[in-house]
Design an enzyme around this catalytic site. Structure first.
Site, PDB file in Angstrom:
ATOM      1  N   GLY A   1      39.788  31.387  39.195  1.00 31.47           N
ATOM      2  CA  GLY A   1      38.461  31.462  39.961  1.00 31.47           C
ATOM      3  C   GLY A   1      37.265  31.005  39.344  1.00 31.47           C
TER       4      GLY A   1
ATOM      5  N   ILE B   1      42.012  34.511  33.307  1.00 32.36           N
ATOM      6  CA  ILE B   1      42.566  33.333  32.805  1.00 32.36           C
ATOM      7  C   ILE B   1      41.543  32.233  32.327  1.00 32.36           C
ATOM      8  CG2 ILE B   1      44.043  31.393  33.536  1.00 32.36           C
ATOM      9  CD1 ILE B   1      45.552  33.818  33.218  1.00 32.36           C
TER      10      ILE B   1
ATOM     11  N   ARG C   1      25.578  45.902  40.387  1.00 31.87           N
ATOM     12  CA  ARG C   1      25.983  46.092  38.971  1.00 31.87           C
ATOM     13  C   ARG C   1      24.904  46.789  37.907  1.00 31.87           C
ATOM     14  NH1 ARG C   1      25.944  40.267  36.697  1.00 31.87           N
ATOM     15  NH2 ARG C   1      24.327  40.274  38.049  1.00 31.87           N
TER      16      ARG C   1
ATOM     17  N   ASP D   1      45.882  36.884  39.372  1.00 34.26           N
ATOM     18  CA  ASP D   1      44.716  36.290  38.989  1.00 34.26           C
ATOM     19  C   ASP D   1      43.913  37.235  38.337  1.00 34.26           C
ATOM     20  OD1 ASP D   1      42.581  37.494  40.639  1.00 34.26           O
ATOM     21  OD2 ASP D   1      43.786  36.966  42.311  1.00 34.26           O
TER      22      ASP D   1
ATOM     23  N   SER E   1      38.792  30.240  51.059  1.00 30.21           N
ATOM     24  CA  SER E   1      38.435  31.448  51.377  1.00 30.21           C
ATOM     25  C   SER E   1      37.753  31.388  52.905  1.00 30.21           C
ATOM     26  CB  SER E   1      37.035  31.801  50.585  1.00 30.21           C
ATOM     27  OG  SER E   1      36.493  32.928  50.971  1.00 30.21           O
TER      28      SER E   1
ATOM     29  N   HIS F   1      40.270  41.367  42.209  1.00 30.07           N
ATOM     30  CA  HIS F   1      39.398  40.597  42.903  1.00 30.07           C
ATOM     31  C   HIS F   1      38.237  40.190  41.349  1.00 30.07           C
ATOM     32  CE1 HIS F   1      37.861  39.205  46.936  1.00 30.07           C
ATOM     33  NE2 HIS F   1      36.913  38.794  46.014  1.00 30.07           N
TER      34      HIS F   1
END
Length: 405
Positions: free
Chosen positions: A347, A327, A178, A324, A121, A293
């Site tokens: 990730g 997983i 959130r 992605d 990143s 993401h």
């Protein structure tokens, strides 16, 4: 002793303490990490609809196995963005990895020990030069921050360090709020911040002690050294946020320009729409990542596995299609490959491994993915990951999403 434990005992890569599932790695990470740090690893935006759908959608897919025909040895190898991989699982770039003092360097070593590629990143806590020194299959992830000259300078630094390609991330807008609350991230980790987190740290002594080395306290680095020039100190994340908010979002013409400047492998990450996938191909991308993401962008976006198949069907012969999001086991990898992915990027799974047992924990997660994929191939009667197709899956009516033309 379970079968997985028996395999681990025979495995020369094994490190103690071995965990047998990614779920167990997550439990150990939660037990070891302060609440604020752990919360950052499970964060999703708003109501968490997308982060949950990323995982739950895999459970809706079944297998249609052949029980005769597999061989004792199965081929898991593939080639992604010019790099030969022993199995189709790569490290997805994630921001500052303060769950372990060695952070991205530990992850890169783990990936190298398993022969796979590392995504680094722009917001990593370790300089790109330190990461490429331990993993020569490193791809540098880049955000659209600052002027074109700033962006090109970061890309050139990555090339000079030996990175094999760029991952241009388009699926993040700093939207981390959130409904159930987000962890507070300090502007920098100084003594005041340490004192504020002390009540949490006291309850997690193993994590606290991991930051002591040779009798000295190693302060976690919450700066972004790869945003700066190599001879400059990295800015804090709040500085980066200010730069982000003052940078106009990229256009397809901007990405076309960057592609023209970069003569190596070039991935556009954040694709969920068919028209965006086609535009990425048209600007000359060599790969796309079907990604939302990890549920940390626009909540309500469908799970990536739901949109993968139609995009791979349309573009899989033109460029490498990766996935992605969600997983957690080798069987998830098999489902993504059957729907057309060349490989997947993980990730949260490896971050939990890193938190649970450092570099060895990341290796543990990669081993689980590899062994789980191998056993799934055996179970459905296939000898090679390249042979996986839709016919190996039971896909419920209405499972897939197609939008964007």
């Amino acid at each position: 002793m379970s079968k997985m434990s028996e395999l681990a005992e025979k495995n020369p890569w094994r490190r103690n303490p071995w965990f047998e599932t990614v779920g167990e790695a997550q439990k150990r990470a939660r037990k070891r990490l302060p609440k604020t740090v752990y919360s950052s690893l499970v964060a999703g935006t708003q109501a968490g609809i997308t982060v949950n759908d990323n995982m739950n959608a895999f459970t809706e897919l079944g297998f249609a196995p052949h029980v005769i025909g597999t061989t004792p040895e199965r081929n898991l190898a593939t080639t992604v963005m010019g790099q030969e991989l022993p199995f189709p699982v790569m490290i997805s770039p994630t921001g500052v990895q303060a769950v372990d003092p060695d952070g991205e360097v530990a992850v890169a070593r783990a990936a190298a020990n398993r022969g796979t590629a590392m995504g680094l990143s722009s917001f990593a806590s370790k300089p790109v030069e330190e990461v490429t020194a331990v993993n020569d299959k490193t791809f540098f992830q880049i955000y659209w921050l600052g002027s074109r000259e700033d962006i090109l300078a970061r890309a050139q630094r990555a090339k000079d360090a030996g990175c094999k390609g760029l991952i241009v991330t388009t699926d993040w807008v700093f939207n981390v709020g959130r409904d159930w609350g987000s962890p507070e991230i300090p502007e920098k980790v100084d003594l005041a911040a340490v004192a504020k987190l002390a009540p949490e740290m006291i309850t997690k002594p193993k994590y606290a002690l991991s930051w002591f080395r040779d009798g000295k306290l190693l302060i976690p680095d919450l700066t972004a050294p790869n945003i700066a020039h190599p001879d400059q100190a990295g800015p804090t994340f709040f500085d980066v946020y200010g730069q982000w908010m003052n940078t106009p979002p990229p256009t397809w013409e901007d990405l076309q320009w960057l592609r023209e400047q970069w003569d190596g492998e070039f991935m556009v990450k954040g694709i969920t729409r068919m028209d965006d996938a086609k535009r990425a191909r048209d600007i000359g991308a060599t790969a796309i990542s079907v990604s939302n993401h990890g549920g940390n962008n626009l909540d309500g976006t469908p799970a990536t596995i739901r949109v993968l198949g139609p995009i791979a069907d349309e573009l899989g012969n033109d460029l490498d299609v990766l996935l992605d999001g969600g997983i957690r086991r080798g069987s998830d990898v098999a489902k993504a490959l059957a729907l057309g992915a060349k490989a997947v990027m993980i990730g949260r799974a490896y971050l939990w491994g890193l938190a649970a047992n450092g570099q060895a924990g990341v290796e543990n997660v990669l081993d689980l993915m590899r062994m789980g994929l191998d056993s799934t191939l055996m179970g459905i009667g296939k000898n090679d990951v390249a042979d996986l197709t839709r016919d190996d899956l039971i896909i419920p009516e209405g499972f897939e999403r197609i939008f964007g033309g």
